[in-house]
Design a protein around this motif. Structure first.
Motif, PDB file in Angstrom:
ATOM      1  N   LEU A   1       0.845  -1.188   0.000  1.00 18.48           N
ATOM      2  CA  LEU A   1       0.000   0.000   0.000  1.00 18.48           C
ATOM      3  C   LEU A   1       0.884   1.243   0.000  1.00 18.48           C
ATOM      4  O   LEU A   1       1.961   1.259   0.581  1.00 18.48           O
ATOM      5  CB  LEU A   1      -0.905   0.027   1.234  1.00 18.48           C
ATOM      6  N   GLY A   2       0.407   2.264  -0.643  1.00 20.72           N
ATOM      7  CA  GLY A   2       1.135   3.525  -0.659  1.00 20.72           C
ATOM      8  C   GLY A   2       0.154   4.669  -0.750  1.00 20.72           C
ATOM      9  O   GLY A   2      -1.055   4.474  -0.950  1.00 20.72           O
ATOM     10  N   GLY A   3       0.640   5.868  -0.593  1.00 29.90           N
ATOM     11  CA  GLY A   3      -0.196   7.050  -0.761  1.00 29.90           C
ATOM     12  C   GLY A   3      -1.401   7.063   0.142  1.00 29.90           C
ATOM     13  O   GLY A   3      -1.321   6.854   1.360  1.00 29.90           O
ATOM     14  N   ASN A   4      -2.562   7.286  -0.496  1.00 34.19           N
ATOM     15  CA  ASN A   4      -3.803   7.411   0.269  1.00 34.19           C
ATOM     16  C   ASN A   4      -4.180   6.133   0.996  1.00 34.19           C
ATOM     17  O   ASN A   4      -4.698   6.173   2.119  1.00 34.19           O
ATOM     18  CB  ASN A   4      -4.947   7.837  -0.662  1.00 34.19           C
ATOM     19  N   ASP A   5      -3.926   4.981   0.374  1.00 33.71           N
ATOM     20  CA  ASP A   5      -4.291   3.719   1.015  1.00 33.71           C
ATOM     21  C   ASP A   5      -3.464   3.480   2.279  1.00 33.71           C
ATOM     22  O   ASP A   5      -3.975   3.009   3.298  1.00 33.71           O
ATOM     23  CB  ASP A   5      -4.099   2.549   0.038  1.00 33.71           C
ATOM     24  N   LEU A   6      -2.175   3.824   2.209  1.00 37.98           N
ATOM     25  CA  LEU A   6      -1.323   3.636   3.386  1.00 37.98           C
ATOM     26  C   LEU A   6      -1.734   4.600   4.495  1.00 37.98           C
ATOM     27  O   LEU A   6      -1.735   4.243   5.681  1.00 37.98           O
ATOM     28  CB  LEU A   6       0.148   3.849   3.019  1.00 37.98           C
ATOM     29  N   PHE A   7      -2.121   5.823   4.102  1.00 36.74           N
ATOM     30  CA  PHE A   7      -2.586   6.781   5.111  1.00 36.74           C
ATOM     31  C   PHE A   7      -3.882   6.296   5.746  1.00 36.74           C
ATOM     32  O   PHE A   7      -4.098   6.449   6.955  1.00 36.74           O
ATOM     33  CB  PHE A   7      -2.791   8.163   4.487  1.00 36.74           C
ATOM     34  N   ALA A   8      -4.763   5.680   4.934  1.00 35.62           N
ATOM     35  CA  ALA A   8      -6.016   5.142   5.466  1.00 35.62           C
ATOM     36  C   ALA A   8      -5.735   4.029   6.474  1.00 35.62           C
ATOM     37  O   ALA A   8      -6.369   3.950   7.533  1.00 35.62           O
ATOM     38  CB  ALA A   8      -6.889   4.628   4.331  1.00 35.62           C
ATOM     39  N   PHE A   9      -4.754   3.164   6.149  1.00 38.18           N
ATOM     40  CA  PHE A   9      -4.378   2.090   7.087  1.00 38.18           C
ATOM     41  C   PHE A   9      -3.808   2.678   8.376  1.00 38.18           C
ATOM     42  O   PHE A   9      -4.155   2.240   9.481  1.00 38.18           O
ATOM     43  CB  PHE A   9      -3.351   1.170   6.421  1.00 38.18           C
ATOM     44  N   GLN A  10      -2.951   3.672   8.234  1.00 35.92           N
ATOM     45  CA  GLN A  10      -2.364   4.341   9.394  1.00 35.92           C
ATOM     46  C   GLN A  10      -3.454   4.971  10.255  1.00 35.92           C
ATOM     47  O   GLN A  10      -3.420   4.884  11.490  1.00 35.92           O
ATOM     48  CB  GLN A  10      -1.401   5.410   8.881  1.00 35.92           C
ATOM     49  N   THR A  11      -4.425   5.598   9.631  1.00 36.12           N
ATOM     50  CA  THR A  11      -5.537   6.213  10.358  1.00 36.12           C
ATOM     51  C   THR A  11      -6.341   5.161  11.104  1.00 36.12           C
ATOM     52  O   THR A  11      -6.715   5.334  12.272  1.00 36.12           O
ATOM     53  CB  THR A  11      -6.444   6.983   9.386  1.00 36.12           C
TER      54      THR A  11
ATOM     55  N   LEU B   1     -18.845  -1.694  -8.824  1.00 35.81           N
ATOM     56  CA  LEU B   1     -17.990  -0.680  -8.222  1.00 35.81           C
ATOM     57  C   LEU B   1     -16.541  -1.078  -8.482  1.00 35.81           C
ATOM     58  O   LEU B   1     -16.073  -2.107  -7.994  1.00 35.81           O
ATOM     59  CB  LEU B   1     -18.249  -0.568  -6.719  1.00 35.81           C
ATOM     60  N   THR B   2     -15.849  -0.249  -9.231  1.00 37.93           N
ATOM     61  CA  THR B   2     -14.455  -0.537  -9.560  1.00 37.93           C
ATOM     62  C   THR B   2     -13.498   0.035  -8.536  1.00 37.93           C
ATOM     63  O   THR B   2     -12.614  -0.657  -8.032  1.00 37.93           O
ATOM     64  CB  THR B   2     -14.113   0.028 -10.958  1.00 37.93           C
ATOM     65  N   ASP B   3     -13.692   1.328  -8.230  1.00 35.25           N
ATOM     66  CA  ASP B   3     -12.764   2.019  -7.331  1.00 35.25           C
ATOM     67  C   ASP B   3     -13.549   2.811  -6.285  1.00 35.25           C
ATOM     68  O   ASP B   3     -14.153   3.839  -6.612  1.00 35.25           O
ATOM     69  CB  ASP B   3     -11.863   2.961  -8.130  1.00 35.25           C
ATOM     70  N   PRO B   4     -13.556   2.354  -5.033  1.00 32.53           N
ATOM     71  CA  PRO B   4     -14.329   3.062  -4.004  1.00 32.53           C
ATOM     72  C   PRO B   4     -13.771   4.444  -3.684  1.00 32.53           C
ATOM     73  O   PRO B   4     -14.420   5.221  -2.982  1.00 32.53           O
ATOM     74  CB  PRO B   4     -14.240   2.134  -2.786  1.00 32.53           C
ATOM     75  N   ALA B   5     -12.565   4.757  -4.150  1.00 32.88           N
ATOM     76  CA  ALA B   5     -11.977   6.072  -3.891  1.00 32.88           C
ATOM     77  C   ALA B   5     -12.313   7.084  -4.970  1.00 32.88           C
ATOM     78  O   ALA B   5     -11.950   8.256  -4.851  1.00 32.88           O
ATOM     79  CB  ALA B   5     -10.460   5.945  -3.759  1.00 32.88           C
ATOM     80  N   ASN B   6     -13.019   6.655  -6.009  1.00 29.90           N
ATOM     81  CA  ASN B   6     -13.343   7.537  -7.133  1.00 29.90           C
ATOM     82  C   ASN B   6     -14.732   8.157  -6.927  1.00 29.90           C
ATOM     83  O   ASN B   6     -15.729   7.444  -6.907  1.00 29.90           O
ATOM     84  CB  ASN B   6     -13.316   6.746  -8.434  1.00 29.90           C
ATOM     85  N   PRO B   7     -14.795   9.485  -6.747  1.00 34.93           N
ATOM     86  CA  PRO B   7     -16.122  10.101  -6.559  1.00 34.93           C
ATOM     87  C   PRO B   7     -17.029   9.938  -7.787  1.00 34.93           C
ATOM     88  O   PRO B   7     -18.255  10.004  -7.676  1.00 34.93           O
ATOM     89  CB  PRO B   7     -15.793  11.570  -6.278  1.00 34.93           C
ATOM     90  N   ASP B   8     -16.434   9.699  -8.976  1.00 39.18           N
ATOM     91  CA  ASP B   8     -17.228   9.452 -10.183  1.00 39.18           C
ATOM     92  C   ASP B   8     -17.421   7.947 -10.354  1.00 39.18           C
ATOM     93  O   ASP B   8     -17.057   7.345 -11.366  1.00 39.18           O
ATOM     94  CB  ASP B   8     -16.518  10.044 -11.402  1.00 39.18           C
ATOM     95  N   HIS B   9     -17.979   7.333  -9.333  1.00 45.08           N
ATOM     96  CA  HIS B   9     -18.113   5.870  -9.314  1.00 45.08           C
ATOM     97  C   HIS B   9     -19.233   5.364 -10.199  1.00 45.08           C
ATOM     98  O   HIS B   9     -19.294   4.189 -10.532  1.00 45.08           O
ATOM     99  CB  HIS B   9     -18.342   5.400  -7.880  1.00 45.08           C
TER     100      HIS B   9
ATOM    101  N   LEU C   1     -12.808  -1.675   4.322  1.00 45.41           N
ATOM    102  CA  LEU C   1     -13.396  -2.185   3.075  1.00 45.41           C
ATOM    103  C   LEU C   1     -12.812  -1.472   1.861  1.00 45.41           C
ATOM    104  O   LEU C   1     -12.606  -2.090   0.807  1.00 45.41           O
ATOM    105  CB  LEU C   1     -14.916  -2.018   3.111  1.00 45.41           C
ATOM    106  N   LYS C   2     -12.533  -0.179   2.018  1.00 40.84           N
ATOM    107  CA  LYS C   2     -11.921   0.552   0.907  1.00 40.84           C
ATOM    108  C   LYS C   2     -10.550  -0.040   0.576  1.00 40.84           C
ATOM    109  O   LYS C   2     -10.216  -0.227  -0.603  1.00 40.84           O
ATOM    110  CB  LYS C   2     -11.787   2.030   1.285  1.00 40.84           C
ATOM    111  N   MET C   3      -9.767  -0.374   1.583  1.00 37.90           N
ATOM    112  CA  MET C   3      -8.434  -0.936   1.360  1.00 37.90           C
ATOM    113  C   MET C   3      -8.517  -2.336   0.743  1.00 37.90           C
ATOM    114  O   MET C   3      -7.684  -2.718  -0.081  1.00 37.90           O
ATOM    115  CB  MET C   3      -7.672  -1.009   2.681  1.00 37.90           C
ATOM    116  N   MET C   4      -9.518  -3.114   1.152  1.00 37.43           N
ATOM    117  CA  MET C   4      -9.586  -4.526   0.768  1.00 37.43           C
ATOM    118  C   MET C   4     -10.471  -4.766  -0.457  1.00 37.43           C
ATOM    119  O   MET C   4     -10.633  -5.917  -0.872  1.00 37.43           O
ATOM    120  CB  MET C   4     -10.117  -5.355   1.937  1.00 37.43           C
ATOM    121  N   TRP C   5     -11.035  -3.709  -1.016  1.00 35.35           N
ATOM    122  CA  TRP C   5     -12.034  -3.894  -2.073  1.00 35.35           C
ATOM    123  C   TRP C   5     -11.454  -4.574  -3.312  1.00 35.35           C
ATOM    124  O   TRP C   5     -12.082  -5.471  -3.880  1.00 35.35           O
ATOM    125  CB  TRP C   5     -12.650  -2.542  -2.443  1.00 35.35           C
TER     126      TRP C   5
END
Length: 900
Positions: free
Chosen positions: A651-661, A731-739, A840-844
Motif C-alpha cells: 500500500l502507498g499514498g492514500n491507502d497507506l494513510f487510510a491504514f495508518q488512520t 464498483l471498480t474504485d471506491p476512492a473515485n467520486p465518479d463511481h 473495506l476501501k483498502m480490501m475492495w
C-alpha cells in the motif's frame, strides 16, 4: 463595661509595649492540645521557647502527654484539673472548633484569675460568639489575639505562643533585629520575616492578627505598643480588605504597608479569610489610600517607581517589602541590622525543561543546594530515569484515558485523533516512551522491530501456524507465538541494555545521537565483553548494523559497540538501538530505567506478533511477505509491512494513510476496555512490585485473550452490512467520486425493505435489527447527531482530497432514514463506521478480484484491530509494570455477587 488599661483607648488594652506580648516569663495552657494542628506545632514552639507550655486540655484524655523535644506536656480533661494539679499559667491558646471557642475562652477566664492573654487560633468564629468573647475579655482585663491567627513570636525573647510562626525551625527565620510585623495572614508573617532576613533586617515581635470578621488585637493596639517598644525601629504591616482597623491606627515610627486583595473589590462574599470582605469603603484601594495619606506619598512603591517617605511606603507585592523598608530606613538614617544573607528569588536546586527552550525569565539557573540536600541531589542526578509512585490501578491508568463527553481516548496525553495521523512506529514510541519521537527514533523502532519479524524456522512461527490451522481466531494465533517469547529469550538483550545504560550514564552521555561524543573512556570488563560480543560474526547483527548505516541512524551506543574489538551479538545491537531510542526520555525523567531496559523485549514481541499475523508460507530464509531481509531492515517501516501483511499487497499514498488512520484510531479505548483489562490483570497477577517476575509476553497474551469477535472483530459487522448493500453493484474504485452508482436509489431501496421489516416486527413483537455503525449511546437526542471522532476523520480526509464511497453511503443513509420518517432524528455515523469503511476501501480490490474471501476479510478486520490495540496495550502494560501493585485488579469479595 471594661477594666482600665493603658493608653487613651476607649476599651481595655493591657499591653503597653510589643516586648510584653511574648516573654520568657509567659506560661501557656493549650486547649485541645492533642488536636491535629496543635499536636504538630505545639512541640516546636514549646522547644524553641524553652518549655513555655505547662499543660494542655483534651476532654477524656487525662493522663496522656504530648511528647516534645524538651519533655512531655501533661494533658488534663479541663483547665480546672490542670490548675488543681499545681500548674500556673497566664496565657491561653485556643485550638477548639468554632462552635466551642466561646466556651473555651469562658472556661479560661472563669477558673484562672492569673490569666492575662488569650490567643485564638480557631477560624470562622460566629460574630455573636466573637462579641461575647470580646466582652468577657474586656470585663476581665485580658488581651485577646485572633481569631483565625497563628499566634505571636518574639525573636529577642525567643518565644512563640500559639500557631506556627517561624515554621518548623523558628530560629532559621526569626533572627533578632529591629523590625516588628503585624499581618492578617499567619503564613505570610513567616514569609515576610524570611524576606527581611535575606535583606539584612531582623525582627522583634511578630503578631499574626488573624482575619476573622472580628479582630481583637489589631492595628491601633499594635501601633501603640510599637511606639513604646525601644527595640522596634519600624514595622511591616500585611493588610487584606475588610475592616477599618488600619485607618484608625496612629503610627509614630516608619511603616511599610503591604496591601493586597484588589481583585476582591467586586466580590460580595469572603474568599479566603472570613474577614477579608470587600466591596465597601474598606477595600484594598481604600486601604492603600489611607496609608498613602499617613505617609505623605502619592503612589505605590515598586522597583521601577520607588515612591516613599521617611514615614513609610505602600507596596502590593511582598517581594517589594525589603527594598521599600531599606529605602524608608535610609531616609531615617538607619542601616540594616546585619549584612544581607541572600535573596528570596527562586533558586532551583535541580531542573528539567523536558528539552524545551524556555525564555531566560522563565529559566532560572540551577544552583547547588544547601547541605545535606546537595549530596542527595547529586545522588539523584547520577540516577537515570524516573520512579513512579505505586498505587492501586484497578480501573485506573497512567497511560490512557477516555473523555466521557467526546468519547475520544488518549494515550500519554495524545488523543487518538492525533495518533491516527501518525505511523505505527511513532505510536509505538509514544506507547512505550511517552514521546512519539522524530525521524531518527522512527528509524530505530522500524529496524528494531522488523529485524525480529522474519520468523522462518522459529518455534514462534510453528506455534502460530499450528494455531491457525486448528481454526483459531487471529488473537489466539498471535497468543500462541507470543507465549514462546518468554523471559529467557529476552534476558540477554535486557542485560545488555542495562549494561549500556550504566556505561553511558557514568560517561555523562546527554544526547545519544551526538556523534561528537567521546566514548573512548568507556572500558569493558571481561564479564561485560562476554555480554556484548561473540567470537564469530552474528549474521543478524551484521544485517542490523548494515541496515542502521543504510537508514542513516545516529546512535552513540551503536557506534561505540561496533568499535569494540570483537563481533557484536544481535542482542547487543538490539540493546544499543533501543538504548538510543530510550535515552532522551530517560534523561528527561519521562520514563523509568525499567521501561528502557525492557524495550528490547518489546521490540521482539511486536516483531513476533507482526510476523505471526501472516501465514507461514510468507516466511522464507531471507524474506517476509516477499520483501528481502536487506530491504525489510534497511528501508521498510512497520506501517508498510503491517499494511502488506493485512491486505496482501503493498500500500502507498492514500491507502497507506487510510491504514495508518485505522490503526491509530484503535490504539486504546481507555483502561476500562476489555483488552486493557486483560493486559493489566496479567501484570497485576505476576506482581509488579517485583518487576523481574512480570512476564511481558504473558501480559500480551492477557491482552490477546481478552479480545474476540465481539471486542475486536466487531468492525466486521459494518463491513458485512456494506457488502450486502453493494452486492451486485459494479464498483471498480471506491476512492473515485465518479463511481457511477446511484447511492440515493440504493439507499431508498434499502429503506423500503427496512421500513417494512420494522413494521412487521412491531406487529409480531419480534422487533427489527439494529443498523451497524449508526447511532451511539452518548451522541443521541439532538436533531442532528454527530460523533466527533467520525467528524474529525471525515474532515481530515476531505482536506486531503480523498473520497470513500462507503463512508459517503453511511452519511447519506443516516440523513435519508430521517427524511423518510424512519428515525426521529438524524443518527450519528459512529467511529465503528470509520473502521468498517476504511477497511473495506483498502480490501475492495482483492475482494472484487476473488483473491480474498469474506471469511478472510473478517480475519483482516480482527487483525487490523489487533495491530492498533497491541501498541496501546503495550503502553498499558508498561504503565502497570511501573505504577501498579500486586493483585490490584482483583475485585473485593464484598463487591461480587452470586446469581442463582
Amino acid at each position: 463595661m471594661h477594666q482600665q488599661g493603658v493608653g487613651d483607648f476607649q476599651y481595655y488594652v493591657g499591653i503597653s509595649s510589643l516586648s510584653q506580648i511574648a516573654t520568657a516569663q509567659d506560661k501557656v495552657c493549650v486547649l485541645n492540645i492533642l488536636g491535629g494542628e496543635s499536636s504538630e506545632v505545639t512541640p516546636v514552639g514549646h522547644a524553641w521557647s524553652g518549655g513555655n507550655v505547662v499543660f494542655g486540655t483534651s476532654p477524656g484524655r487525662r493522663g496522656q502527654t504530648l511528647d516534645t523535644p524538651c519533655g512531655p506536656i501533661p494533658v488534663f480533661n479541663s483547665v480546672r484539673e490542670g490548675l488543681e494539679a499545681g500548674h500556673r499559667f497566664n496565657c491561653g491558646v485556643v485550638y477548639l472548633p468554632p462552635t466551642a471557642a466561646r466556651d473555651g475562652v469562658a472556661e479560661l477566664i472563669r477558673v484562672n484569675p492569673e490569666l492575662k492573654k488569650i490567643f485564638i487560633i480557631t477560624e470562622k468564629i460566629a460574630v455573636h460568639d466573637a462579641r461575647e468573647i470580646r466582652a468577657m475579655g474586656q470585663q476581665a482585663g485580658i488581651d485577646i489575639f485572633g481569631a483565625n491567627c497563628l499566634g505571636v513570636a518574639d525573636a529577642w525573647n525567643q518565644v512563640r505562643i500559639g500557631g506556627a510562626l517561624g515554621g518548623d525551625s523558628p530560629g532559621d527565620t526569626l533572627k533578632r533585629g529591629s523590625i516588628a510585623i503585624l499581618s492578617n495572614s499567619g503564613g505570610f508573617t513567616t514569609t515576610i520575616a524570611q524576606y527581611l532576613r535575606m535583606a539584612g533586617w531582623g525582627t522583634t515581635t511578630l503578631v499574626s492578627s488573624g482575619k476573622d470578621i472580628y479582630i481583637h488585637y489589631a492595628a491601633p493596639e499594635f501601633a501603640f505598643a510599637l511606639a513604646n517598644d525601644a527595640r522596634s525601629k519600624a514595622a511591616v504591616l500585611y493588610c487584606e480588605p475588610g475592616g477599618y482597623y488600619e485607618r484608625d491606627a496612629d503610627f509614630t515610627k516608619p511603616v511599610v504597608a503591604c496591601v493586597v486583595g484588589r481583585w476582591k473589590a467586586k466580590l460580595t462574599r469572603a474568599v479566603g479569610h472570613a474577614g477579608a470582605m470587600a466591596g465597601g469603603h474598606d477595600d484594598a484601594l481604600s486601604k492603600e489610600r489611607w496609608f498613602m495619606e499617613k505617609f505623605g506619598v502619592d503612589a505605590l512603591y515598586t522597583p521601577d517607581n520607588p515612591v516613599f517617605s521617611a514615614k513609610g511606603a505602600v507596596v502590593t507585592n511582598i517581594a517589594h517589602i525589603p527594598a521599600a523598608l531599606t529605602a524608608v530606613m535610609r531616609a531615617n538614617a538607619t542601616l540594616p541590622d546585619f549584612a544581607p544573607e541572600g535573596t528570596m528569588e527562586l533558586k532551583p536546586w535541580f531542573g528539567a525543561n523536558q528539552g524545551i527552550q524556555l525564555p531566560v525569565a522563565l529559566d532560572p539557573p540551577v544552583v547547588e543546594a544547601a547541605a545535606p540536600h546537595n549530596a542527595h541531589i547529586a545522588e539523584l542526578a547520577r540516577s537515570v530515569g524516573t520512579v513512579f509512585a505505586r498505587q492501586n490501578l484497578k480501573d485506573a491508568s497512567g497511560a490512557s484515558q477516555m473523555d466521557p463527553r467526546t468519547q475520544v481516548s488518549s494515550l500519554h496525553g495524545v488523543s487518538m485523533l492525533d495518533a491516527a495521523q501518525k505511523p505505527l512506529e511513532a505510536n509505538l514510541a509514544l506507547a512505550l516512551l511517552r514521546d512519539a519521537g522524530g525521524p531518527n527514533d522512527h528509524a530505530l523502532v522500524n529496524l528494531s522491530v522488523l529485524a525480529l519479524t522474519r520468523l522462518h524456522g522459529t518455534p514462534m512461527l510453528t506455534a502460530a501456524q499450528a494455531a491457525r490451522e486448528a481454526g483459531n481466531a487471529p488473537n489466539s494465533v498471535l497468543a500462541a507465538a507470543a507465549s514462546i517469547v518468554g523471559p529467557r529469550t529476552a534476558e540477554p538483550a535486557r542485560q545488555a541494555a542495562a549494561l549500556l545504560i550504566d556505561l553511558f550514564s557514568a560517561a555523562g552521555l546527554d544526547d545519544a545521537c551526538d556523534q561528537t561524543f567521546d566514548s573512548t573512556s568507556i572500558a569493558l570488563t571481561p564479564a561485560a565483553r562476554a555480554l556484548l560480543l561473540v567470537d564469530e560474526p552474528d549474521p543478524l547483527a551484521s544485517a542490523m548494523i548494515d541496515a542502521a548505516h543504510t537508514r542513516g541512524i545516529r546512535s552513540v551506543p551503536l557506534t561505540w559497540l561496533i568499535a569494540q574489538a570483537g563481533h557484536p551479538s544481535a542482542d547487543a545491537v538490539l540493546a544499543a538501538l533501543t538504548t538510543t531510542l530510550g535515552w532522551g526520555p530517560l534523561r528527561r525523567k519521562r520514563v523509568s530505567r525499567l521501561s528502557v531496559e525492557t524495550l528490547p523485549w518489546w521490540m521482539r514481541l511486536i516483531g513476533t506478533l507482526l510476523g505471526a499475523s501472516v501465514d507461514a508460507t510468507q516466511h522464507t530464509a531471507d524474506s517476509v511477505c516477499g520483501i528481502a531481509q536487506s530491504e525489510l531492515l534497511g528501508a521498510r517501516s512497520i506501517t508498510e509491512v503491517a499494511a502488506l501483511a493485512l491486505t496482501g499487497r503493498p500500500l502507498g499514498g492514500n491507502d497507506l494513510f487510510a491504514f495508518q488512520t485505522l490503526t491509530g484510531l484503535l490504539l486504546t479505548n481507555g483502561p476500562g476496555a476489555i483488552s486493557a483489562q486483560g493486559a493489566k490483570g496479567a501484570v497485576s497477577a505476576d506482581g509488579p512490585e517485583t518487576p523481574s517476575r512480570v512476564q511481558l509476553n504473558k501480559a500480551v497474551v492477557g491482552f490477546l485473550t481478552h479480545t474476540g469477535f465481539a471486542h475486536g472483530g466487531n468492525g466486521f459487522e459494518g463491513v458485512a452490512f456494506l457488502l450486502e448493500r453493494f452486492a451486485g453493484q459494479d464498483l471498480t474504485d471506491p476512492a473515485n467520486p465518479d463511481h457511477g452508482l446511484d447511492l440515493a436509489a440504493m439507499i431508498n431501496a434499502f429503506i423500503d425493505d427496512y421500513a417494512a421489516e420494522r413494521s412487521a416486527g412491531k406487529e409480531t413483537g419480534t422487533g427489527s435489527r439494529n443498523l451497524p455503525c449508526l447511532n451511539h449511546p452518548v451522541f443521541k437526542g439532538k436533531a442532528i447527531n454527530i460523533d466527533p471522532r467520525e467528524k474529525f476523520v471525515r474532515e481530515l480526509f476531505t482536506a486531503r482530497g480523498e473520497y470513500n464511497i462507503f463512508h459517503d453511503y453511511y452519511r447519506q443513509l443516516a440523513q435519508a432514514l430521517f427524511d423518510r420518517g424512519v428515525t426521529r432524528n438524524v443518527f450519528c455515523v459512529n467511529v465503528d463506521a470509520l473502521i468498517a469503511t476504511l477497511l473495506l476501501k483498502m480490501m475492495w480490490q482483492p475482494l472484487r478480484e476473488g483473491r480474498l474471501s469474506t471469511a478472510q476479510l473478517e480475519t483482516a478486520a480482527f487483525t487490523a484491530f489487533l495491530y492498533g490495540r497491541m501498541i496501546g496495550c503495550a503502553g498499558e502494560i508498561d504503565d502497570h509494570l511501573n505504577r501498579g501493585r500486586n493483585m490490584d485488579t482483583r475485585t473485593p469479595q464484598s463487591q461480587v455477587r452470586f446469581v442463582a
